[in-house]
Design a protein around this motif. Structure first.
Motif, PDB file in Angstrom:
ATOM      1  N   SER A   1       2.791   4.444  -1.175  1.00 57.50           N
ATOM      2  CA  SER A   1       2.852   5.238  -2.436  1.00 57.50           C
ATOM      3  C   SER A   1       3.996   5.209  -3.349  1.00 57.50           C
ATOM      4  O   SER A   1       4.023   5.243  -4.655  1.00 57.50           O
ATOM      5  CB  SER A   1       2.541   6.539  -1.931  1.00 57.50           C
ATOM      6  N   GLU A   2       5.075   4.595  -2.760  1.00 59.23           N
ATOM      7  CA  GLU A   2       6.330   4.673  -3.608  1.00 59.23           C
ATOM      8  C   GLU A   2       7.471   3.846  -2.843  1.00 59.23           C
ATOM      9  O   GLU A   2       7.659   3.826  -1.832  1.00 59.23           O
ATOM     10  CB  GLU A   2       6.796   6.444  -3.753  1.00 59.23           C
ATOM     11  N   TYR A   3       8.053   2.917  -3.738  1.00 63.23           N
ATOM     12  CA  TYR A   3       8.890   2.279  -3.172  1.00 63.23           C
ATOM     13  C   TYR A   3       9.745   1.393  -4.348  1.00 63.23           C
ATOM     14  O   TYR A   3       9.315   1.317  -5.604  1.00 63.23           O
ATOM     15  CB  TYR A   3       8.611   1.167  -2.254  1.00 63.23           C
TER      16      TYR A   3
ATOM     17  N   LYS B   1       5.214   3.516  -8.154  1.00 62.30           N
ATOM     18  CA  LYS B   1       4.819   4.807  -7.655  1.00 62.30           C
ATOM     19  C   LYS B   1       3.124   4.940  -7.869  1.00 62.30           C
ATOM     20  O   LYS B   1       2.608   4.371  -8.833  1.00 62.30           O
ATOM     21  CB  LYS B   1       5.333   5.769  -9.037  1.00 62.30           C
ATOM     22  N   ASP B   2       2.734   5.335  -6.825  1.00 68.10           N
ATOM     23  CA  ASP B   2       0.995   5.458  -6.857  1.00 68.10           C
ATOM     24  C   ASP B   2       0.581   3.971  -6.971  1.00 68.10           C
ATOM     25  O   ASP B   2      -0.433   4.094  -7.794  1.00 68.10           O
ATOM     26  CB  ASP B   2       0.668   6.505  -7.741  1.00 68.10           C
ATOM     27  N   GLY B   3       1.131   2.887  -6.754  1.00 65.45           N
ATOM     28  CA  GLY B   3       0.327   1.424  -6.736  1.00 65.45           C
ATOM     29  C   GLY B   3       0.653   1.033  -8.243  1.00 65.45           C
ATOM     30  O   GLY B   3       0.154  -0.234  -8.638  1.00 65.45           O
ATOM     31  N   LYS B   4       1.581   1.528  -8.917  1.00 66.19           N
ATOM     32  CA  LYS B   4       1.653   0.913 -10.432  1.00 66.19           C
ATOM     33  C   LYS B   4       3.240   0.908 -10.648  1.00 66.19           C
ATOM     34  O   LYS B   4       3.970   1.557 -10.008  1.00 66.19           O
ATOM     35  CB  LYS B   4       1.118   2.097 -11.479  1.00 66.19           C
TER      36      LYS B   4
ATOM     37  N   THR C   1      12.107  13.389  -0.665  1.00 61.80           N
ATOM     38  CA  THR C   1      11.420  12.524   0.144  1.00 61.80           C
ATOM     39  C   THR C   1      12.357  11.173   0.005  1.00 61.80           C
ATOM     40  O   THR C   1      12.590  10.481  -1.133  1.00 61.80           O
ATOM     41  CB  THR C   1       9.990  12.269  -0.383  1.00 61.80           C
TER      42      THR C   1
ATOM     43  N   LYS D   1       0.760  -1.132  -0.148  1.00 60.43           N
ATOM     44  CA  LYS D   1       0.118   0.142  -0.040  1.00 60.43           C
ATOM     45  C   LYS D   1       0.848   1.156  -0.048  1.00 60.43           C
ATOM     46  O   LYS D   1       0.402   2.475  -0.069  1.00 60.43           O
ATOM     47  CB  LYS D   1      -0.990  -0.093   1.357  1.00 60.43           C
TER      48      LYS D   1
ATOM     49  N   ASP E   1       6.177   1.601 -12.214  1.00 63.29           N
ATOM     50  CA  ASP E   1       6.876   2.826 -13.104  1.00 63.29           C
ATOM     51  C   ASP E   1       7.868   2.355 -14.032  1.00 63.29           C
ATOM     52  O   ASP E   1       8.221   3.140 -14.951  1.00 63.29           O
ATOM     53  CB  ASP E   1       6.965   4.045 -12.229  1.00 63.29           C
TER      54      ASP E   1
ATOM     55  N   ASP F   1       9.075  14.288 -11.102  1.00 58.02           N
ATOM     56  CA  ASP F   1       8.276  15.257 -10.462  1.00 58.02           C
ATOM     57  C   ASP F   1       9.051  16.370  -9.779  1.00 58.02           C
ATOM     58  O   ASP F   1       8.548  17.411  -8.933  1.00 58.02           O
ATOM     59  CB  ASP F   1       7.223  14.725  -9.621  1.00 58.02           C
TER      60      ASP F   1
END
Length: 539
Positions: A324-326, A340-343, A495, A322, A345, A470
């Protein structure tokens, strides 16, 4: 009248329990249990809180094989002020019966374990058994059954053992009392709860059912070849083996239909590519002897692999999926994913440490990206490799763009730097990080264990672009300039990004397709022995 009866019973119980202090300790518990059972038999409308520390201690003397669950069971009752958990009035609750059913279907969770005293629990749910256990025994047996189930399904191997086997990813911590509250409020969570188990677990469970069905139906048929005379199969070859391979591809889902053709046609080519992609193999149409041997591995071995990886999923905190980014690196598949955001990337091939210098399984927080980096040669490499080469060739350092830096050796930035043109740093005691590499040809190999422990990333620049896309302070042209190889430049991430280096020899993608990967560090074998060896006590 009912209130009067209840009050009378409570007063009577209090009087009798106080009076037990006047008898010897040995008979005390026996008398207490007798009184409790009589109350339940004669006062059907009474729901009493009858479990206390004294009864719990007595229970474990009677059922010593359950002693290891005592602390967790005591916690369950403390949280409930020692009230009954598994009984509605005098009957076992519906949830208790449901849990009993799940324990009897434990193999569906990929678990091989036996609950001690299961024959006694079977009698509790057998209407034909008239000589039932005392209610306090039944109550505590079911509490132990719950802890047995939850520890096997939701927890798995304990954290201390994980460290012994070299698994340094964050261990999941669970509260059996909180989980029980959650399950009792919504029993459907016994079937699936992604707040308790890493989502990959349920994907593997679905495939486990599929492969067991294939095994049960006898559909995993051996591909018949003569190893001594076998020649690689290629497009438009024909033969019985081609027909058998086609059938296998259909059974496991790499072909939508089985034409039963003996010819290696275009339809089968697509199925072979799909198969090879799932196994992390080089994507071409040739079928070598090694590929046939791989296909002929017994389905029981594939089922065991799925079960072992379901166990690994129990160790992973459910919240990972879950995030958001890893970044996640799976060592056996030689692959990195950036989520990223569950997809997904970015997905990239990697190569990892050799058997002598295994890449460690752990996690960290990526805090910076270093462009055109220096490579500070580890002392172990200087001692074991570099000094000998310098002794043989006085120009070795200059020829390899290296220099002394104090008592150390470093390689200057440039396209031939061993770290390539970018590295991704996450502080850790193992001195492991992700980095680019000039040795791009090594990605052509299927089994990619070449490094001294660090992770070499094929799409390293793509990963940097994805992470910083981003960030207005790092446009593409600035990244290109920083990667020119002229000087080292550091980008501190605004971050920090979690990074997980794991070990999964079976993994199911979002399309439900399972990939099987080589057990490059023999960890499956060690985990198999730990979980299923007769010398290991069952959980």
């Amino acid at each position: 009248m009912r209130n009067f009866t209840f009050l009378s019973v409570v007063i009577g119980l209090c009087f009798l329990m106080v009076s037990f202090d006047s008898v010897d300790t040995k008979s005390k518990l026996k008398n207490k249990e007798t009184v409790i059972e009589n109350v339940f038999r004669t006062n059907k409308n009474v729901a009493l809180a009858v479990i206390d520390a004294e009864l719990i201690n007595s229970f474990y003397k009677k059922y010593p094989k359950l002693k290891k669950y005592q602390k967790e069971v005591e916690d369950l009752y403390k949280k409930r002020a020692y009230s009954l958990i598994w009984h509605d009035d005098k009957s076992v609750s519906e949830f208790g019966a449901l849990l009993y059913q799940k324990v009897n279907q434990l193999s569906e969770q990929g678990v091989k374990a036996e609950m001690p005293y299961m024959d006694l629990i079977d009698d509790v749910f057998n209407e034909n058994v008239s000589n039932k256990l005392p209610q306090t025994d039944t109550e505590l047996l079911l509490s132990n059954m719950y802890v047995f189930y939850a520890s096997n399904v939701y927890s798995g191997v304990d954290p201390a053992t994980l460290k012994k086997i070299g698994w340094y990813l964050p261990a999941k911590t669970i509260s059996y009392a909180r989980i029980l509250d959650s399950l009792m409020s919504n029993p459907e969570r016994l079937d699936k709860d992604e707040n308790l188990l890493f989502s990959q677990y349920y994907k593997l469970q679905t495939v486990l059912q599929k492969y067991r069905t294939i095994e049960k139906n006898g559909q995993w048929k051996k591909i018949q070849i003569d190893s001594a005379t076998y020649k690689d199969l290629r497009p438009f070859d024909s033969g019985v083996a081609v027909k058998q391979i086609r059938e296998r591809l259909f059974v496991i889902g790499d072909l939508a239909q089985d034409s039963k053709s003996h010819v290696y046609d275009e339809e089968m080519m697509a199925g072979i590519l799909k198969y090879k992609k799932r196994y992390g193999l080089k994507l071409n149409y040739a079928l070598t002897l090694d590929h046939i041997k791989q296909m002929n591995e017994p389905i029981g071995n594939r089922i065991k692999t799925i079960m072992l990886n379901m166990e690994r999923c129990r160790w992973i905190p459910a919240k990972l999926a879950k995030a958001s980014e890893y970044v996640m690196v799976n060592i056996p598949s030689f692959r990195l994913i950036y989520v990223k955001d569950g997809k997904y990337d970015l997905v990239s091939d990697v190569f990892v440490g050799t058997r002598m210098t295994e890449t460690v399984i752990f996690n960290g927080m990526m805090d910076r990206i270093v462009f055109s980096p220096y490579w500070y040669v580890p002392q172990s490499i200087i001692k074991n490799e570099l000094k000998l080469k310098i002794a043989e060739d006085k120009n070795y350092l200059a020829d390899h763009n290296m220099e002394w830096n104090g008592g150390n050796v470093r390689q200057k930035p440039g396209p031939k730097n061993s770290l390539g043109l970018v590295k991704f740093m996450f502080p850790n005691p193992n001195d492991i990080y992700l980095h680019d590499t000039p040795a791009k040809s090594l990605f052509e190999f299927e089994k990619r264990i070449f490094s001294h422990g660090c992770i070499n990333v094929k799409e390293a620049k793509g990963l940097a672009l994805a992470i910083l896309k981003d960030d207005p302070d790092w446009p593409v042209d600035k990244i290109d300039k920083a990667m020119s190889g002229e000087k080292e430049t550091t980008c501190m991430l605004k971050t920090k990004i979690p990074i997980y280096i794991g070990y999964f020899t079976a993994w199911v993608n979002d399309d439900g397709e399972i990939g099987f990967y080589p057990d490059v560090y023999d960890r499956d074998q060690r985990l198999d022995k730990l979980l299923y060896s007769d010398s290991v006590a069952l959980k």
